[in-house]
Design a protein around this motif. Structure first.
Motif, PDB file in Angstrom:
ATOM      1  N   VAL A  54       0.777  -1.254   0.225  1.00 19.40           N
ATOM      2  CA  VAL A  54       0.060  -0.062   0.042  1.00 19.40           C
ATOM      3  C   VAL A  54       0.778   1.429   0.084  1.00 19.40           C
ATOM      4  CG1 VAL A  54      -1.467   1.306   1.489  1.00 19.40           C
ATOM      5  CG2 VAL A  54      -1.875  -1.122   1.066  1.00 19.40           C
ATOM      6  N   ALA A  55       1.846   1.396   0.884  1.00 13.58           N
ATOM      7  CA  ALA A  55       2.828   2.360   0.911  1.00 13.58           C
ATOM      8  C   ALA A  55       3.520   2.772  -0.591  1.00 13.58           C
ATOM      9  CB  ALA A  55       3.920   2.212   1.852  1.00 13.58           C
ATOM     10  N   LEU A  94       1.146   4.442  -2.653  1.00 18.10           N
ATOM     11  CA  LEU A  94       1.144   5.734  -2.289  1.00 18.10           C
ATOM     12  C   LEU A  94       2.352   6.489  -3.026  1.00 18.10           C
ATOM     13  CD1 LEU A  94      -0.001   5.952   1.456  1.00 18.10           C
ATOM     14  CD2 LEU A  94      -1.207   6.959  -0.695  1.00 18.10           C
ATOM     15  N   LEU A  95       3.340   5.849  -2.773  1.00 15.55           N
ATOM     16  CA  LEU A  95       4.847   6.480  -3.262  1.00 15.55           C
ATOM     17  C   LEU A  95       4.762   6.434  -4.715  1.00 15.55           C
ATOM     18  CD1 LEU A  95       7.547   4.976  -0.846  1.00 15.55           C
ATOM     19  CD2 LEU A  95       6.842   7.319  -0.863  1.00 15.55           C
ATOM     20  N   GLY A 140       3.144   9.679  -6.251  1.00 14.36           N
ATOM     21  CA  GLY A 140       3.832  10.840  -5.728  1.00 14.36           C
ATOM     22  C   GLY A 140       5.143  11.079  -6.042  1.00 14.36           C
ATOM     23  N   VAL A 141       5.977  10.137  -6.118  1.00 13.18           N
ATOM     24  CA  VAL A 141       7.381  10.316  -6.769  1.00 13.18           C
ATOM     25  C   VAL A 141       7.359  10.631  -8.323  1.00 13.18           C
ATOM     26  CG1 VAL A 141       9.530   9.117  -7.233  1.00 13.18           C
ATOM     27  CG2 VAL A 141       8.387   8.809  -5.003  1.00 13.18           C
ATOM     28  N   ARG A 155       4.697  12.176  -9.759  1.00 12.59           N
ATOM     29  CA  ARG A 155       4.365  13.548 -10.134  1.00 12.59           C
ATOM     30  C   ARG A 155       5.560  14.482  -9.534  1.00 12.59           C
ATOM     31  NH1 ARG A 155      -0.095  16.138 -12.100  1.00 12.59           N
ATOM     32  NH2 ARG A 155      -0.142  18.520 -11.367  1.00 12.59           N
ATOM     33  N   PHE A 156       6.336  14.302  -8.544  1.00  8.99           N
ATOM     34  CA  PHE A 156       7.108  15.051  -8.158  1.00  8.99           C
ATOM     35  C   PHE A 156       8.034  15.204  -9.053  1.00  8.99           C
ATOM     36  CE2 PHE A 156      11.172  15.921  -5.875  1.00  8.99           C
ATOM     37  CZ  PHE A 156      10.474  17.084  -5.107  1.00  8.99           C
ATOM     38  N   GLU A 170       6.760  17.339 -12.148  1.00  3.87           N
ATOM     39  CA  GLU A 170       6.854  18.765 -11.700  1.00  3.87           C
ATOM     40  C   GLU A 170       8.593  19.571 -11.666  1.00  3.87           C
ATOM     41  OE1 GLU A 170       4.937  18.374  -8.050  1.00  3.87           O
ATOM     42  OE2 GLU A 170       3.012  18.949  -8.925  1.00  3.87           O
ATOM     43  N   VAL A 171       9.350  18.540 -11.417  1.00  5.79           N
ATOM     44  CA  VAL A 171      10.482  19.158 -11.333  1.00  5.79           C
ATOM     45  C   VAL A 171      11.377  19.002 -12.759  1.00  5.79           C
ATOM     46  CG1 VAL A 171      13.107  18.778 -10.619  1.00  5.79           C
ATOM     47  CG2 VAL A 171      11.115  18.475  -8.869  1.00  5.79           C
ATOM     48  N   ILE A 228       3.723  18.643 -17.328  1.00  5.52           N
ATOM     49  CA  ILE A 228       3.692  17.938 -16.070  1.00  5.52           C
ATOM     50  C   ILE A 228       2.966  16.764 -16.158  1.00  5.52           C
ATOM     51  CG2 ILE A 228       2.662  18.232 -13.900  1.00  5.52           C
ATOM     52  CD1 ILE A 228       3.679  21.193 -13.932  1.00  5.52           C
ATOM     53  N   THR A 229       2.015  16.669 -17.012  1.00  2.00           N
ATOM     54  CA  THR A 229       1.233  15.425 -16.917  1.00  2.00           C
ATOM     55  C   THR A 229       1.653  14.402 -18.005  1.00  2.00           C
ATOM     56  OG1 THR A 229      -0.441  16.472 -18.318  1.00  2.00           O
ATOM     57  CG2 THR A 229      -0.878  16.580 -16.008  1.00  2.00           C
ATOM     58  N   VAL A 276       1.762   9.106 -19.868  1.00  2.00           N
ATOM     59  CA  VAL A 276       0.976   9.967 -19.692  1.00  2.00           C
ATOM     60  C   VAL A 276       0.470   9.810 -17.993  1.00  2.00           C
ATOM     61  CG1 VAL A 276      -1.389  10.633 -20.204  1.00  2.00           C
ATOM     62  CG2 VAL A 276      -0.167   9.911 -22.105  1.00  2.00           C
ATOM     63  N   GLU A 277       0.350  10.922 -17.311  1.00  3.69           N
ATOM     64  CA  GLU A 277      -0.229  10.580 -15.885  1.00  3.69           C
ATOM     65  C   GLU A 277      -1.294  10.036 -15.647  1.00  3.69           C
ATOM     66  OE1 GLU A 277       0.904  13.341 -12.247  1.00  3.69           O
ATOM     67  OE2 GLU A 277      -1.046  13.818 -13.309  1.00  3.69           O
ATOM     68  N   GLY A 278      -1.162   8.943 -14.877  1.00  8.00           N
ATOM     69  CA  GLY A 278      -2.441   8.101 -14.643  1.00  8.00           C
ATOM     70  C   GLY A 278      -2.837   6.982 -15.352  1.00  8.00           C
ATOM     71  N   SER A 311       3.192  17.653  -4.439  1.00  5.63           N
ATOM     72  CA  SER A 311       3.369  16.034  -4.421  1.00  5.63           C
ATOM     73  C   SER A 311       4.150  15.478  -3.491  1.00  5.63           C
ATOM     74  CB  SER A 311       3.671  15.732  -5.809  1.00  5.63           C
ATOM     75  OG  SER A 311       4.955  16.346  -6.263  1.00  5.63           O
ATOM     76  N   GLU A 324       2.173  13.359  -1.015  1.00  7.68           N
ATOM     77  CA  GLU A 324       1.885  11.892  -1.206  1.00  7.68           C
ATOM     78  C   GLU A 324       3.149  11.279  -0.805  1.00  7.68           C
ATOM     79  OE1 GLU A 324      -0.037  11.357  -5.405  1.00  7.68           O
ATOM     80  OE2 GLU A 324       0.241  13.443  -5.020  1.00  7.68           O
ATOM     81  N   ILE A 325       4.620  11.816  -1.144  1.00  3.88           N
ATOM     82  CA  ILE A 325       5.829  11.049  -0.808  1.00  3.88           C
ATOM     83  C   ILE A 325       5.923  11.292   0.631  1.00  3.88           C
ATOM     84  CG2 ILE A 325       8.110  11.300  -0.952  1.00  3.88           C
ATOM     85  CD1 ILE A 325       7.823  12.745  -3.548  1.00  3.88           C
ATOM     86  N   VAL A 370       3.996   5.753   6.147  1.00  2.08           N
ATOM     87  CA  VAL A 370       3.503   4.493   6.446  1.00  2.08           C
ATOM     88  C   VAL A 370       4.503   3.384   6.432  1.00  2.08           C
ATOM     89  CG1 VAL A 370       1.820   2.859   5.135  1.00  2.08           C
ATOM     90  CG2 VAL A 370       1.376   5.367   5.197  1.00  2.08           C
ATOM     91  N   GLN A 391      -7.192  10.435 -19.598  1.00  2.00           N
ATOM     92  CA  GLN A 391      -5.834   9.889 -19.681  1.00  2.00           C
ATOM     93  C   GLN A 391      -5.490   8.618 -20.165  1.00  2.00           C
ATOM     94  OE1 GLN A 391      -6.372   9.913 -15.231  1.00  2.00           O
ATOM     95  NE2 GLN A 391      -4.868  11.487 -15.064  1.00  2.00           N
TER      96      GLN A 391
END
Ligand SMILES: Nc1ncnc2c1ncn2[C@@H]1O[C@H](COP(=O)(O)OP(=O)(O)OP(=O)(O)O)[C@@H](O)[C@H]1O
Ligand SMILES: Nc1ncnc2c1ncn2[C@@H]1O[C@H](COP(=O)(O)OP(=O)(O)OP(=O)(O)O)[C@@H](O)[C@H]1O
Ligand SMILES: [Mg+2]
Ligand SMILES: [Mg+2]
Lengths: 535, 422, 374, 331
Positions: free
Chosen positions: B123-124, B127-128, B131-132, B134-135, B138-139, B154-155, B278-280, C334, C337-338, C344, D195
């Motif tokens: 599960v973690a 999440l990661l 998140g990672v 996307r991050f 963005e960078v 970004i997407t 493509v994001e998602g 974001s 989320e990280i 967790v 998407q």
């Protein structure tokens, strides 16, 4: 032969001042053992004395905190079992180490696979195994699934695993615990065979007569240290026991019968087919259905089992593991469905749930305490509640009565001498023996009218054994009916008022414990002697 | 039943299924049921599921439950896109594999070394992963960067260039395209077979070929090689493996990282299909793939069936909602067949073998059949929302009907620690 | 009991260490992104300049925590029995739309209206969870697959209902679809007065501090009692710790599966209500999704215990709230989320480590005792 | 109206109060889910915002919601509390939140893209997608040889259905008997349909295989798949929102994009800010239709130059009301 001359020169195994500490426990302390090559060297000691730990150290599964290991004179520092294997050491573990849904072949070659290119060369492996089996008289079918094998066969597979790796030094940790005399004899034949070929065997057992039978030398361990090294020719079982525990070796001698003539439990025509319970089609009786199943060549786990147990009677069921004992128990407990009827105090309980059966006064000491008897990660008092969650003192209306439950746990700890810091301690922190005592105490509480006791003293040391036997006898005197199942034939003969032998799911013989020897009993159990009714 | 027997039975089953499908097609005139288009779509949609499923297979055969496949797949997509636009498809492939393997490594450290509950760790990672990535987007993809110039945002990553090559069977499904011709005749059965074959062979992405090869390869490695034996033994009884000198930790690490790599590969495939990250775009395929793997009883073959079933249904519903209504007829015919078989069984077997249960089951089957027929006749167009869920409902139905003798590896999800067997 | 206390303290310490580590991990990421970790950190605690902004932020924090908490509870119930109910996501969606629609069809005094809505939600959620439960006990269908599939199915069913049968009327030029609005008697009174007690301005944000917070707290307490003090709770715990022992003790596994699954679903049914009864007053296009999956993380982080889940929910809500503040500080949001993922993972790692340590302590105490007695 | 993950990017670092010109104009903007960089809807809005920065010397701040969009309203409030005025919510999903925020901050001007004004201090920035789509339909029908065209919608919500309705009407106006395939990738509420290029590709492939030769998409990133399908089939496609022949970088795809239906969100946003600076107050809707070129067709590539007259005619009819374009598809 040259092996011997070489052997006399250097000991096969030399353990020097081995010390191993576990959190809170000193499992081994300054242990010294010397094993001559080409001999069977027995190690005895009570539960938790440190035998298995020592062997695990010798086999590289655990590292000693102190001490040195010498094999054939060379000092060794085993990091993993593979190091030990490389040094020609093999170990058969106390609890089977087999992958159930692998074939015998897969289990044996695992870790030392013959290859053909990238491929696992099964042909070569099969050849090698059958050849090994032939030379050592260990018959197995390489292509059968282990889960279909009996304990005897499994034992052989374990030994073959070791031999397959060309081990010259064999460690056998309680190999006979689950075998009947005949199988034990067979095993010993194999061991002598191996010995004659110059192999060295280190042998652990709680059964001292066996030890005296097979061993060339015996080392006694108490509380983690070597207390004596004796010659089997100059020592008796009693003497050994005293060395082990410094106390008399109790044997369950029979008492005057307390059997009444009121039937407590009546089982009639209990039948269970392999591969899932199917309802008997309408219009057919259980018997007809069972016959049909037999005709279809279906295997029956339980085959028309019928018996009665009276109040104050202990009925012993003798049998090689895997002949239907587990199924019988679970059928009576309502854990597994079966055809036929079960009556408790005259009431037909066949259709009752496990819970209702327990509530109506059936106690249950399961054969595998860790699997069926305990919540290892729960506190002792919660384990007291287990199975009694619907009855006083554990329950008050919809609530669990914590205070009462704890109080009653204290009582058990007192009466059954469970060694524990308190009722909040987690069950897994207790030794097997103490865990067992707690279970016995729990199942005895609430005055059961009928008790199922499966291997009540398995893996329990002599002291605890005696205590548990006494409790069983007292309850029996008080009118408790007991169904006793045990692989320990002395226990079985000593405690039972009647003995029934179960073989391939059938009750094949009813015997009188007062005039039966373990050997003859074993004969019935292995089917060597055909069922002859004696009453 | 012998191996051969099973094999023949499977063949017969497939044949019967084909017959039924082409029958339904002819009756309903819904050519999409067996059109090459549907089957190439099915392939496109099934392959990522199969790859992720394989990922799950490798981990769980080694006793590590991997619910984090989704997160690992996301990592795969992002890294594939990132490397792909700069150094081409091969780099995308490698980067995607590594990205997924990275997630696998994390999972292995948590579950194998620290003995964390496998599901929590998964599960973690779920999440990661998003998140990672996307991050990172963005960078690295914010405007002003080179990537943004190249069409990244970004997407989305910039397109991977050149796109991954595609192959066809010469003659049969390309050039003269004999299969295509045969299909377009819409003959009974022949055209159906042709359509299916063409769909599976026309303009298939090289990664599809690779993925399809990976299924038998996985079987070979896990069930025919010493390494495979050790890996499975770790999933069945790690303590036995340990006692025979197998390095359980190492094998688990390898297995879980391969698992992640496969999930990543699934991501790479998605990127290849849409020529960019493509994001998602993973759309929860990690979970579906896991389901397909369980569906397939932790075996490559079954897994392929599960993924195929899902992919086919999804492709069909995307292409034509009309064809979905004819699935109703399909179901009705299946039930009819079942009824006939049951009836014959009853005729043959002697009286006492009949139970009330059998009758009730048959009654329900009959009822279901009638209802389905009726629906098929009356309903001409289902609402899109209901069409969308065809694959999911179908999966559930198959699970309900199929006998549930699933056998997961015995030590699956069990945390193993050296020298502490129970 | 000292042993328990010991364990609790250790766990706490571990958690703190883990969170610190998680923050460190993110700081690295932020630096890599050319940002300033300190900015980010302050951003998390930046509840706005004006008093009004602050009380709004606080309300936002709790309004986010409540559904997360309920979601965590729903997942935990199944999980304590080793039932992995991934289906919370779908269950709360179905429940929310049913409750919102039914609630909009009649007008009754507030208590009755709200009670009915809550009951409908729980029943709908429970029934939807009953499907995988029955599939499992009758046909042995793995609940993981079943619930995964049912999530997608729920998504589509709700989409169909909200556009079709359950659709409400819409203003001209409005493109969002939603169920008919609840009558005022269906809206849960807010708790803004609480802010007065702390000398804060009442939040002006729509709905203020959602009153459903009270229900959540009650739910948490009740669930704790049920799981820790009752027979049913004991059966759940036993089934979770050792299936076969529970069976031998007379716990009916099938009944337990159904009971746990339905209870889990019923609780899941409440997840959507804070939002609906608190501010939106209907189920529509903008209904918050994904809480079911977050619930899994929250539950596991809270070790399936109500108190732990509450803490975890507040932590997640706290992090989520910073989405805006971070963007004001020019930090990619974001990182939230990280951090959540990292926490967790690290917290459970810390748990493992401290657990083993506690176990060793326990053994040592046991052994010492043994030496004394023996 | 394009889905995606959460968060936003950190741009315009210098745009702290210091470097911003003395206009004192502080404009806040909250994106729809997906945020910056969707190369489409959100980016168009941002373009308008940036124009305001350069032309009007405004200080700007843009925020993106979380992936689940749960914090839309709070973003608006945070902008308001930070002293931004006016504040723009991008996307119809903001309808409720803008309404609420407007009530909470009566002295701040709000605008919402794609939704009607709901308060005296809210300006609704509406776009006549159906009108632009109508022209797209006309172009498609005029260019189609097979008389068979298609429409791929990302998510089946009423916004996208506006596109379909207009397109449908436009095609029918030229070829009454034309065949129009319509496919939506996901149902309302499941934004993944924006998407999923792979699914867009499959849907479009089917249409081309059935004989369609032009497919119009309103599917965000999934449109990419439509273009790929067109390229593979040697057919044409019509883009949406921005001039995709320019924004799409793959050369092989550019050539299949016959035209794009422009939705000038940038114009809408900029005009609103300008009007606000001029002292305009909200409370009414501003509709960006063909009349004000708020929607229209892109001519990049010159593929529709030959039917320019036909298009202008249609446009005229719409502008002077002789043609009423439906905003929801029948059935
Ligand atoms: N893995 C372990 N961790 C902690 N303590 C252990 C472990 N294994 C054994 N012990 C401790 O070491 C002692 C010796 O255990 P060991 O298994 O060697 O006893 P044993 O002589 O084999 O008993 P038995 O006759 O029941 O097999 C035990 O009392 C136990 O307290
Ligand atoms: N991994 C372990 N951690 C802690 N204690 C252990 C471990 N393994 C064994 N022990 C303890 O070692 C002692 C004896 O070890 P052993 O495994 O021989 O138990 P036992 O007395 O034979 O009971 P059982 O037959 O159930 O194993 C028991 O107290 C057992 O709890
Ligand atoms: Mg031992
Ligand atoms: Mg033991």
């Amino acid at each position: 032969m040259s092996a011997d001359t070489l052997a006399t020169a250097r000991p096969a195994v030399e353990l020097e001042g081995i010390t191993k500490r576990f959190p809170g426990v000193v499992a081994n302390h300054d242990i010294r053992i010397t094993v001559r090559p080409g001999t069977v060297h027995a190690i005895v000691g009570e539960n938790g004395a440190g035998k298995s730990t020592l062997m695990k150290i010798l086999y590289g599964m655990q590292r000693p905190d102190e001490g040195t290991i010498k094999v054939n004179g060379e000092q060794m520092a085993f990091r993993t079992p593979s190091d030990a294997i490389a040094a020609g050491i093999g170990m058969v573990h106390q609890h089977f180490m087999l992958a159930d849904n692998f074939t015998v072949l897969e289990n044996i070659v695992l870790g030392a696979e013959p290859r053909k290119g990238l491929r696992l060369d099964t042909a070569a492996a099969r050849r090698r195994i059958t050849e090994l089996a032939a030379t050592h008289g260990l018959r197995v079918d390489p292509d059968r699934l282990v889960e279909d094998l009996g304990v005897g066969d499994r034992q052989r597979v374990e030994i073959l695993k070791v031999l397959y790796r060309g081990a010259r030094i064999l460690i056998l940790d309680e190999p006979t615990a689950v075998l009947v005399p005949q199988e034990v004899e067979e095993l010993f034949q194999n061991l002598r065979e191996l010995k004659s070929e110059g192999l060295t065997v280190i042998f652990i057992s709680h059964k001292l007569d066996e030890v005296l039978d097979i061993a060339d030398e015996i080392t006694v361990i108490r509380r983690g240290t070597t207390v004596a090294s004796v010659d089997p020719r100059e020592v008796t079982a009693r003497r050994l026991a005293e060395l082990m525990v410094g106390s008399e070796l109790p044997t369950p001698e029979t008492r005057e019968s307390t059997v009444t003539d009121t039937v407590a439990l009546k089982v009639a025509g209990l039948t269970m087919e392999a591969g899932g319970h199917r309802p008997v089609p309408k219009g057919t009786s259980v018997r007809l259905y069972a016959d049909k199943l037999r005709q279809d060549g279906k295997r029956l786990l339980l085959d028309d089992v019928s018996f009665e147990i009276h109040k104050g009677e202990i009925l012993g069921i003798a049998g090689v593991e895997g002949n239907g004992q587990s199924e019988l128990i679970e059928a009576i407990m309502g854990i597994r469905q079966a055809h036929g009827s079960v009556e408790l105090d005259g009431r037909d309980i066949s259709s009752w749930s496990t819970l209702r059966r327990r509530e109506s006064g059936i106690g249950y000491i399961p054969e595998d305490r860790h699997r069926q008897g305990l919540l290892l990660e729960a506190s002792l008092w919660e384990n007291r509640v287990l199975g009694h969650q619907t009855r006083r003192p554990a329950r008050k209306g919809p609530w669990i009565d914590r205070k009462a439950a704890k109080a009653d746990t204290e009582r058990i700890i007192g009466e059954y001498d469970v060694r524990t810091p308190g009722v909040e301690t987690l069950a897994l922190a207790l030794s097997g023996g103490n865990q067992q005592k707690l279970i016995v105490g729990r199942e005895m509480s609430g005055e059961p009218s009928f008790l199922i006791a499966a291997h009540p003293t398995r893996g329990v040391d002599v002291g605890a054994q005696a205590a548990i036997w006494d409790h069983l006898r007292d309850a029996r005197a008080a009118g408790l009916a007991v169904l006793l199942i045990s692989a320990d034939l002395d226990e079985l003969i000593g405690l039972s008022d009647t003995i029934q032998v179960i073989y391939r799911g059938r009750l094949v013989a009813a015997l009188d414990p007062s005039d039966i020897t373990p050997e003859r009993l074993g004969g019935y159990m292995t089917g060597a002697i055909a069922g002859t009714e004696e009453e | 039943m012998t191996r051969i027997g099973k094999y023949h039975l499977a063949l017969i089953g497939v044949a019967a299924l084909l017959l039924l499908m082409s029958l339904v097609r002819v009756v309903t005139g819904q050519n999409d049921i067996t059109s090459s288009g549907t089957f190439s779509a099915a392939l496109t949609l099934a392959v990522p599921l199969a790859l992720v499923g394989l990922g799950g297979l490798w981990a769980e055969r080694a006793g590590v439950v991997n619910i984090g496949l989704e997160g690992m797949m996301v990592l795969g997509t992002w890294f594939a896109g990132w490397a792909g636009y700069q150094w081409g498809p091969v780099a995308a492939l490698v980067a995607g594999l590594l990205g997924g393997a990275l997630g696998g490594l994390l999972h292995a450290i948590a579950t194998v070394s620290f003995g964390v509950d496998h599901i929590i760790s998964g599960v973690a990672i779920n999440l990661l992963g998003p998140g990672v990535t996307r991050f990172l987007s963005e960078v690295l993809y914010r405007e002003g960067t080179a990537a943004a110039e190249a069409g990244g945002a970004i997407t989305t990553s910039p397109p991977i260039s050149p796109p991954a090559p595609e192959r066809s069977l010469p003659l049969l499904s390309d050039g003269p395209d004999l299969l295509g011709r045969l299909e377009s005749t819409h003959w009974f059965l022949l055209s159906d077979v042709a359509g299916i074959l063409r769909g599976l062979t026309h303009n298939v992405n090289v990664l599809v070929i690779l993925a399809v090869l990976l299924l038998p390869l996985t079987f070979y490695v896990l069930w025919r090689t010493p390494f495979g034996l050790r890996l499975r033994s770790v999933g069945e009884n790690p303590w036995a493996a340990e006692s025979l000198g197998v390095n359980v930790y190492r094998i688990k690490y390898i297995a879980v990282m391969i698992s992640g790599a496969f999930a990543g590969l699934g991501g790479v495939f998605l990127v290849f299909v849409s020529t960019k990250y493509v994001e998602g775009q993973t759309q929860g395929r990690g979970f579906i793939g896991l389901a397909a793997m369980i569906f397939g009883n932790w075996r490559p073959g079954g897994l392929a069936v599960g993924a195929g079933l899902f992919g086919y249904a999804d492709g069909l519903q995307l292409r034509s909602s009309g064809a979905i209504t004819s699935v109703l007829l399909f179901g009705a015919l299946l039930l009819l067949g079942y009824l006939v078989m049951q009836a014959r069984k009853l005729m043959s077997s002697e009286l006492d073998a009949r139970t009330a249960r059998q009758y009730t089951v048959m009654a329900f089957a009959a009822l279901g059949m009638i209802v389905l027929f009726w629906l098929w006749l009356t309903v001409d167009r289902l609402p899109d929302e209901l069409v969308n869920i065809t694959p999911h409902v179908l999966t559930l139905l198959v699970l309900l009907v199929a006998s549930q003798r699933l056998r997961m590896p015995k030590a699956d999800g069990v945390t193993y620690r050296r020298g502490e067997q129970h | 009991m000292p042993a328990g206390l010991n364990r609790a303290l250790l766990t706490l310490a571990g958690a703190v260490v883990a969170i610190v580590l998680a923050i460190a991990v993110c700081s690295v990421a932020i630096v890599a992104a050319g940002g300033d970790p300190l900015h980010a950190l302050t951003a998390f605690f930046d509840f706005g300049a004006s008093e009004r902004a602050q009380s709004n932020s606080v309300a936002t924090l709790f309004n986010r925590a409540v559904p997360l908490f309920i979601a965590g509870l729903a997942v935990a119930v199944g999980f304590r029995m080793n039932l992995f109910n991934i289906g919370v996501e779908g269950q709360y969606r179905i429940a929310a739309i049913c409750a919102a629609y039914v609630g909009s069809t009649f007008v009754a005094p507030a208590p009755i209206q709200i009670a009915v809505i809550i009951i409908v939600a729980m029943v709908a959620g429970g029934l939807y969870a009953l499907i995988p439960a029955i599939m499992k006990v009758t046909r042995g269908v793995n609940e993981v697959i079943a619930t995964i599939m049912l999530n997608y199915i729920a998504l589509n069913i709700t989409a169909y209902l909200v556009r079709g049968p359950f659709a409400g009327t819409r203003a001209e030029g409005e493109l969002t679809v939603s169920t008919p609005p609840l009558p005022d008697s269906g809206m849960f009174p807010d708790l803004n007065f609480l802010f007065g007690w702390f000398g804060m301005l009442a939040p002006t944000r729509e709905g203020g501090l959602w009153g459903f917070l009270v229900v959540a707290i009650v739910l948490g307490v009740v669930l704790w009692v049920v799981l820790e003090r009752t027979r049913f709770g004991f059966d759940v715990k036993a089934s979770g710790l050792n299936q076969s022992a529970a069976l031998a003790a007379g716990v009916n596994p099938k009944r337990m599966v159904i009971a746990a699954m339905v209870l889990s679903g019923a609780i899941a049914g409440l997840i959507g209500l804070p939002e609906i009864l608190g501010s939106t007053g209907s189920f529509g296009t903008t209904f918050t999704s994904g809480l079911g999956f977050l619930g899994i993380a929250v539950a596991l982080l809270g070790r399936n215990k109500p108190v732990g889940i509450a803490v975890a929910a507040l932590l997640f809500a706290f992090l989520d709230r910073a989405q805006g503040a971070l963007q004001f500080a020019n930090i990619p949001p974001s990182v939230v989320e990280i951090i959540q993922g990292a926490i967790v993972l690290l917290v459970v790692v810390a748990n493992e480590v401290t657990n083993r340590f506690a176990l060793r302590l326990e053994e040592r105490r046991a052994a010492r005792q043994l030496k004394v007695t023996a | 109206a394009c889905g995606g993950g959460g968060g936003s990017t950190a741009t315009d670092e210098p745009a702290g109060g210091a470097s911003s010109p003395a206009s004192g104009l502080k404009v806040g903007l909250a994106f729809d889910v997906g945020g910056r960089g969707d190369k489409s809807f959100n980016d168009a809005a941002y373009a308008g915002l940036e124009k305001a920065k350069t032309d009007l010397g405004a200080e700007i701040k843009e925020l993106s919601p979380a992936a689940d969009g749960s914090n839309r309203g709070d973003l608006l409030r945070q902008l308001a509390d930070a002293g931004y005025n006016p504040i723009i919510g991008v996307g119809f999903a903001y309808a409720e939140d803008v309404k609420a925020a407007a009530a909470e901050y009566p002295d701040i001007e709000f605008a919402i893209v794609d939704s009607a004004s709901s308060a005296p201090n809210v300006t609704g920035l509406l776009f006549a997608e159906e009108q632009g789509s109508y022209l797209a339909g006309v172009a498609a029908a005029a260019k189609s040889e097979s008389g068979h065209v298609g429409f791929v919608g990302g998510v089946e919500n009423d916004l996208i259905r506006k596109f379909e309705a207009g397109f449908d009407a436009g095609v029918k106006s030229v070829k009454a008997d034309a065949k129009i395939d319509v496919t939506y990738l996901t149902p309302d509420g499941d934004f993944s349909g924006f998407q999923a290029p792979d699914k867009g590709k499959i849907a479009a492939e089917k249409m081309f295989q059935d004989g369609a030769d032009i497919v119009y998409h309103a599917a965000g990133d999934s449109g990419l798949g439509v273009f790929q399908a067109a390229a593979a089939a040697g057919k044409k496609a019509i883009g949406v929102d921005s001039d995709q022949r320019q924004t799409v970088t793959e050369t092989n795809l550019q050539s299949v994009i016959m035209t794009s239906m422009l939705k000038r969100v940038d114009v809408g946003v900029f005009e609103f800010i300008k009007a606000f600076q001029g002292g305009a107050k909200g409370g009414q809707d501003v509709t960006y239709d063909l009349k004000v070129d708020g929607v229209g067709l892109a001519t990049t590539g010159g593929e529709i130059d030959d039917i320019k007259d036909q298009l202008d005619k249609a446009k005229q009819d719409i502008v002077n009301g002789t043609i009423k374009v439906p905003s929801q598809p029948e059935s």
